[in-house]
Design an enzyme around this catalytic site. Structure first.
Site, short mmCIF file in Angstrom:
data_model
loop_
_atom_site.label_atom_id
_atom_site.label_comp_id
_atom_site.label_asym_id
_atom_site.label_seq_id
_atom_site.Cartn_x
_atom_site.Cartn_y
_atom_site.Cartn_z
N GLU A 1 0.82 -1.22 0.00
CA GLU A 1 0.00 0.00 0.00
C GLU A 1 0.85 1.26 0.00
OE1 GLU A 1 -2.95 -0.22 -0.78
OE2 GLU A 1 -3.31 -2.35 -0.36
N HIS B 1 3.52 6.43 -5.06
CA HIS B 1 3.16 6.73 -6.45
C HIS B 1 2.22 7.94 -6.50
CE1 HIS B 1 1.65 4.88 -10.53
NE2 HIS B 1 2.23 6.04 -10.69
#
Length: 599
Positions: A388, A394
């Site tokens: 996660e 990202h």
């Protein structure tokens, strides 16, 4: 008997800090009223997109309001997910969702109106400086001209958004808030709380009686509602089919993949390549059967570790240390983002009553990338946390590097960053563990990760495509037909080492991703891309890590997802990444068998 704590019993330091979005519910309400009042600003642009200046003003206004509504929705849905049984936040999420629908309805004229501008003129406009941040969006619109409807039709579809989301909302509420399972019972007669969050952990137990009890109690409960759940699933599939037909796509899959400009051949190529390597999956299930000393493997035996008597518990605090050390090859800037997330309460760590099951990374432009966990003290949760944080880093990079309209990224590339992180973690742990049994346990987890992320998700992809094709052919999706399709696929993927029963046939009823319109195949493609990229980084090429950050993590949706991956170093239009992933799985099987001989 183990107890699940309430939300009020959670320690603050282990909960996410949603005050970074709104200081209070009252602040949320104030912003809600402000944004509700901005509905109507769109009128000034209706029928007046006659110049590049007018187009830029409309896009900038729409984006500014959308950004703020995004924060409202994220706050409301996170508040709801932390305790789905809390009526206040259920109402808050519903309220935010309704505002999103109203906003989308109000601005639904914009794309059809842009499409009234001829292709050549729009191409000229998008080259102008003021439209530079929207240039790529306009390019994509030009490519989708044939699927854009009239103003009236687009408005009608937007107004139907809330109605068409009902099957998904109904399933989510039922699955997370209303559904309760009987306690599982172990070999000594002790009871164990069976919830969405504890189920997999119970299946990992060395007590086969407990595994069987958890498995049968869970699926018999779903089975009792199979007819209702077949209708919620049919409802969402019907919605996908209707939307595709309304917009003139060949199929629901065609529309779903076209949204991200993914060729359908990528989907078919994945399924074919994985099917060509099912012998490796069958080799794995046979290895599992032998290692567990069973005549026949049952479906409740596929999660329990093959290596017994290994003390490999993992507290949350220990997990943070392992994660940070494993990601050091990515450099200090990358690590500092993760440290910020850990220190600034991006993570909601532990399960509580009513909390949404599973794990995810969520957020929007202008908020932190929050992480939901339901922490159990095992190494699998370490991998989930690291996974996660791949998503969150990202999102952090893309939101910092791109304007809001290009800061998101397609689901096609979404699973690359998460699986990339997991690959680095697995490599670090394998190199730094001295105990052979722990290494075997870790390899077992990697094999299980591959089974879950590649084989299982590809099986899900086959199921999803089959039921959409059935609906498009006019075949009803009943509990019986869904059970039959799912059961056949399960038998094909798991092979002869497994003895099947009627419980697994209804597993489709508990999978939330089937409500997400051709999402699941991207777990498999993402895993394959991550395997290739992480291998390059681990081989010591520092340029690869820099390229991965600059050409992938920072790109958001500023280019087509196929191109973003290609520029990062992976071409998903070929079978090579899937083939390479299969080689990794085969190598892990070889390593596992070799280490077994050393015991």
């Amino acid at each position: 008997m183990s107890k699940v704590i309430t939300r009020e019993q959670q320690e603050e330091k282990y909960t996410w800090d949603l005050q970074t979005i709104f200081e209070s519910d009252e602040a949320f309400e104030e912003k809600y009223k402000e944004l509700e009042g901005r509905l109507g600003e769109e009128v000034q642009f209706q029928g007046k997109i006659d110049s590049s200046e007018a187009l830029a003003a409309a896009l900038e206004t729409e984006r500014a309001i959308s950004d703020e509504i995004g924060k409202l929705f994220v706050y409301a849905h996170l508040k709801h997910d932390q305790d789905t049984s809390n009526d206040t936040y259920s109402a808050l999420e519903s309220k935010a969702r309704t505002l999103v629908v109203k906003f989308n309805t109000a601005w639904s004229f914009l794309i059809p109106e842009i499409m009234k501008v001829d292709q050549e003129t729009l191409e000229t406009w998008r080259q102008e400086e003021r439209l530079s941040e929207f240039s790529f969006d306009l390019e994509k619109l030009n490519k989708k001209r044939e699927h854009v409807l009239s103003d009236k039709e687009e408005r009608l579809l937007a107004q139907a958004g809330e109605v068409m989301s009902n099957p998904t909302s109904t399933f989510g509420m039922f699955n997370n808030a209303d559904l309760e399972f009987p306690d599982a019972v172990d070999a000594e007669g002790n009871t164990h709380a069976l919830t969405q969050g504890t189920y997999i952990d119970l299946l990992k137990s060395s007590d086969r009686t407990l595994r069987q009890s958890a498995y049968e109690n869970l699926y018999s409960t779903y089975g009792a509602f199979k007819n209702t759940l077949s209708q919620t699933l049919q409802g969402v599939v019907s919605t996908h089919v209707f939307q595709a037909q309304a917009r003139g796509y060949d199929s629901a899959r065609h529309q779903a993949l076209s949204n991200n400009f993914i060729p359908e051949a990528v989907y078919d190529n994945l399924v074919k390549t994985v099917n060509d390597h099912l012998h490796l999956m069958h080799r794995y299930t046979e290895l599992r059967r032998k290692q567990l000393g069973l005549d026949k493997l049952k479906m409740y035996d596929v999660y329990t570790p093959m290596i017994k008597d290994v003390e490999f518990e993992m507290t949350y605090e220990e997990a943070k240390d392992w994660m940070l050390k494993s990601l050091e090859p990515m450099g200090d800037t990358y690590l500092n983002i993760i440290k910020e997330g850990l220190d600034s309460r991006w993570v909601d760590v532990y399960e509580n009553k009513g909390k949404r099951s599973g794990a995810y990374s969520s957020g929007t432009y202008g908020t932190n990338p929050f992480i939901l966990m339901n922490w159990q003290n095992n190494v699998n949760n370490l991998f989930t946390l690291t996974h996660e944080f791949g998503h969150s880093v990202h999102s952090y990079y893309s939101r910092q590097s791109q304007p809001s309209n290009k800061s998101g990224y397609s689901i096609f590339v979404a699973e690359v960053a998460s699986n990339f992180n997991e690959a680095l973690l697995a490599d670090y742990m394998f190199k730094n563990l001295e105990d052979t049994k722990k290494k075997l346990y870790l390899l077992n987890e990697q094999l299980e990760g591959f089974r879950g992320s590649v084989f299982r998700q590809t099986m899900f992809a086959e199921f999803e495509h089959k039921i959409h094709s059935m609906k498009e052919a006019g075949e009803p999706l009943t509990a019986g037909s869904l059970n039959a399709v799912y059961g056949d696929l399960n038998r094909k993927y798991f092979g002869d080492a497994v003895e099947y029963d009627e419980y697994i046939d209804v597993e489709w009823a508990r999978i939330p991703h089937f409500y997400m319109n051709y999402y699941v195949y991207q777990y498999s493609t993402g895993y394959a891309a991550a395997a290739s990229l992480s291998k390059q980084v681990l081989e010591g090429d520092t340029d690869v890590a820099e390229r991965y950050i600059n050409e992938f993590l920072k790109k958001g949706s500023s280019d087509y997802p196929i191109n973003v991956l290609k520029n990062a170093g992976v071409d998903m239009t070929t079978s090579e990444p899937i083939e390479n992933a299969m080689k990794v799985f085969e190598s892990q099987l070889d390593q596992f068998e070799a280490l077994l001989e050393k015991l």
